[in-house]
Write an enzyme that holds these catalytic residues in place. Structure first.
Site, PDB file in Angstrom:
ATOM      1  N   ASP A  67       0.819  -1.219   0.000  1.00 40.03           N
ATOM      2  CA  ASP A  67       0.000   0.000   0.000  1.00 40.03           C
ATOM      3  C   ASP A  67       0.850   1.265   0.000  1.00 40.03           C
ATOM      4  OD1 ASP A  67       0.876  -0.616   2.597  1.00 40.03           O
ATOM      5  OD2 ASP A  67      -1.126  -1.143   3.287  1.00 40.03           O
ATOM      6  N   ASN A 136      -7.945  -2.897  13.701  1.00 43.07           N
ATOM      7  CA  ASN A 136      -9.313  -3.243  13.295  1.00 43.07           C
ATOM      8  C   ASN A 136      -9.337  -4.502  12.419  1.00 43.07           C
ATOM      9  OD1 ASN A 136      -8.318  -2.366  10.866  1.00 43.07           O
ATOM     10  ND2 ASN A 136      -9.588  -0.528  10.726  1.00 43.07           N
ATOM     11  N   HIS A 138      -7.426  -5.108   9.736  1.00 42.24           N
ATOM     12  CA  HIS A 138      -7.104  -4.954   8.312  1.00 42.24           C
ATOM     13  C   HIS A 138      -5.789  -5.633   7.954  1.00 42.24           C
ATOM     14  CE1 HIS A 138      -4.983  -0.771   9.000  1.00 42.24           C
ATOM     15  NE2 HIS A 138      -4.091  -1.742   9.074  1.00 42.24           N
ATOM     16  N   GLU A 143      -9.775  -2.096   4.930  1.00 42.14           N
ATOM     17  CA  GLU A 143     -10.488  -1.734   6.148  1.00 42.14           C
ATOM     18  C   GLU A 143     -11.760  -2.585   6.295  1.00 42.14           C
ATOM     19  OE1 GLU A 143      -8.603  -0.168   7.927  1.00 42.14           O
ATOM     20  OE2 GLU A 143      -8.552   1.991   7.612  1.00 42.14           O
TER      21      GLU A 143
HETATM   22  C1  F6R Z   1       1.279  -1.660   6.131  1.00 39.19           C
HETATM   23  C2  F6R Z   1       0.009  -2.367   6.159  1.00 39.19           C
HETATM   24  C3  F6R Z   1      -0.827  -2.446   7.395  1.00 39.19           C
HETATM   25  C4  F6R Z   1      -0.019  -2.757   8.658  1.00 39.19           C
HETATM   26  C5  F6R Z   1      -0.936  -2.754   9.883  1.00 39.19           C
HETATM   27  C6  F6R Z   1      -0.174  -2.991  11.165  1.00 39.19           C
HETATM   28  O1  F6R Z   1       1.889  -1.766   4.869  1.00 39.19           O
HETATM   29  O2  F6R Z   1      -0.376  -2.867   5.165  1.00 39.19           O
HETATM   30  O3  F6R Z   1      -1.803  -3.435   7.222  1.00 39.19           O
HETATM   31  O4  F6R Z   1       0.614  -3.988   8.529  1.00 39.19           O
HETATM   32  O5  F6R Z   1      -1.613  -1.542   9.968  1.00 39.19           O
HETATM   33  O6  F6R Z   1       0.654  -1.898  11.432  1.00 39.19           O
HETATM   34  P1  F6R Z   1       1.741  -1.984  12.587  1.00 39.19           P
HETATM   35  O7  F6R Z   1       2.706  -3.009  12.176  1.00 39.19           O
HETATM   36  O8  F6R Z   1       2.368  -0.605  12.593  1.00 39.19           O
HETATM   37  O9  F6R Z   1       1.014  -2.319  13.833  1.00 39.19           O
END
Ligand code: F6R
Length: 260
Positions: A67, A136, A138, A143
């Protein structure tokens, strides 16, 4: 789906790094799907060590990131291109031309998404996809409410996610609202998936993803349907799993019958 519980984040990062290193040794032109965020930092540090000290060779590896924030260019410290350079790409011998991340400055989002999908396909598909999980549930920026068959596309972030990423931007109000993310359906096509989750704050959402129903409310739950996914957890992230002892027992004993 396999749940592997390691004593701590360091041991989990080591496990994942070993998997990637063996895969690159077996297939030098491996195609890796990569995540950003706090979770994979130790893994990337370990891959850098392996490159420096053991000669792990990334020269033929292709990567696809999950992303990118819309409106941020590669030199913005909050952009995921910047993150990847800082945490991995600038420290290994990877070919920057083979490191694909959606272009956050595109003026044609639909085209950018289509091109990204066709590049994944053109590369032969993702061999190993690394994932984190959002508070959440994702994966990528899929989302709650995202279609479980979705492809790379434009997505608006929820306020939960903007809050979770506020620190990097000096406040929730500065976190971009819109992103390009690969879809749940795109992720599901990876041959192997390793989802990393660490810390007590991830325990409840990990429980829902692993032991709850498959639902678009928790997009990580779609991985229950994937043929080769590992949920790689530390003790704290695994603490709410009702079958925690069973997962440990199965993993500890499987070497008698299978290679670890
Ligand atoms: C990032 C991504 C997100 C993160 C998720 C967890 O490229 O795709 O899905 O993996 O938000 O974020 P952290 O690791 O910061 O808790």
């Amino acid at each position: 789906m396999e749940v592997i519980i390691q004593p701590d984040e360091k041991a989990a990062a080591e496990w994942a790094a070993q998997q990637i290193a063996s895969a690159i040794e077996a297939k030098p032109n491996l195609v890796l799907g990569l995540a950003t965020g706090n979770t994979p930092r130790k893994l990337y540090r370990r891959l850098v060590d392996m490159h420096r000290n053991q000669g792990l060779d990334f020269s033929a590896v292709t990567t696809f990131n999950l992303d990118e924030y819309l409106g941020l260019g590669p030199d913005h410290p909050g952009s995921y291109r910047y993150f990847m350079r800082e945490n991995l790409f600038d420290h290994i011998n990877i070919n920057p031309k083979l490191c694909y991340i959606p272009n956050g400055l595109t003026d044609d989002v639909l085209q950018e998404c289509e091109t990204f999908e066709s590049r994944i396909e053109g590369s032969g598909g993702i061999d190993i996809q690394i994932l984190g999980i959002g508070p959440n549930g994702h994966i990528g920026f899929n989302e709650p409410g995202s279609s479980l068959g979705s492809r790379t596309r434009f997505k608006a972030l929820t306020e939960d996610t903007r809050l979770a990423n506020a620190e990097m931007f000096g406040g929730q109000e500065n976190v971009p609202r819109f992103v390009i993310t690969v879809g749940v359906g795109t992720i599901q096509e990876a041959r192997r998936i390793i989802l990393l989750a660490f810390g007590e704050q991830k325990a409840e959402i990990v429980r829902q993803a692993v032991e709850g129903p498959i639902t678009c409310e928790v997009t990580a739950s779609a991985l229950q349907w994937h043929r080769s996914t590992v949920f790689l957890l530390d003790e704290a992230a695994a603490s709410k799993l009702k079958r925690r002892d069973y997962y440990k027992y199965a993993y500890e004993h499987k070497w008698k019958y299978l290679q670890k």
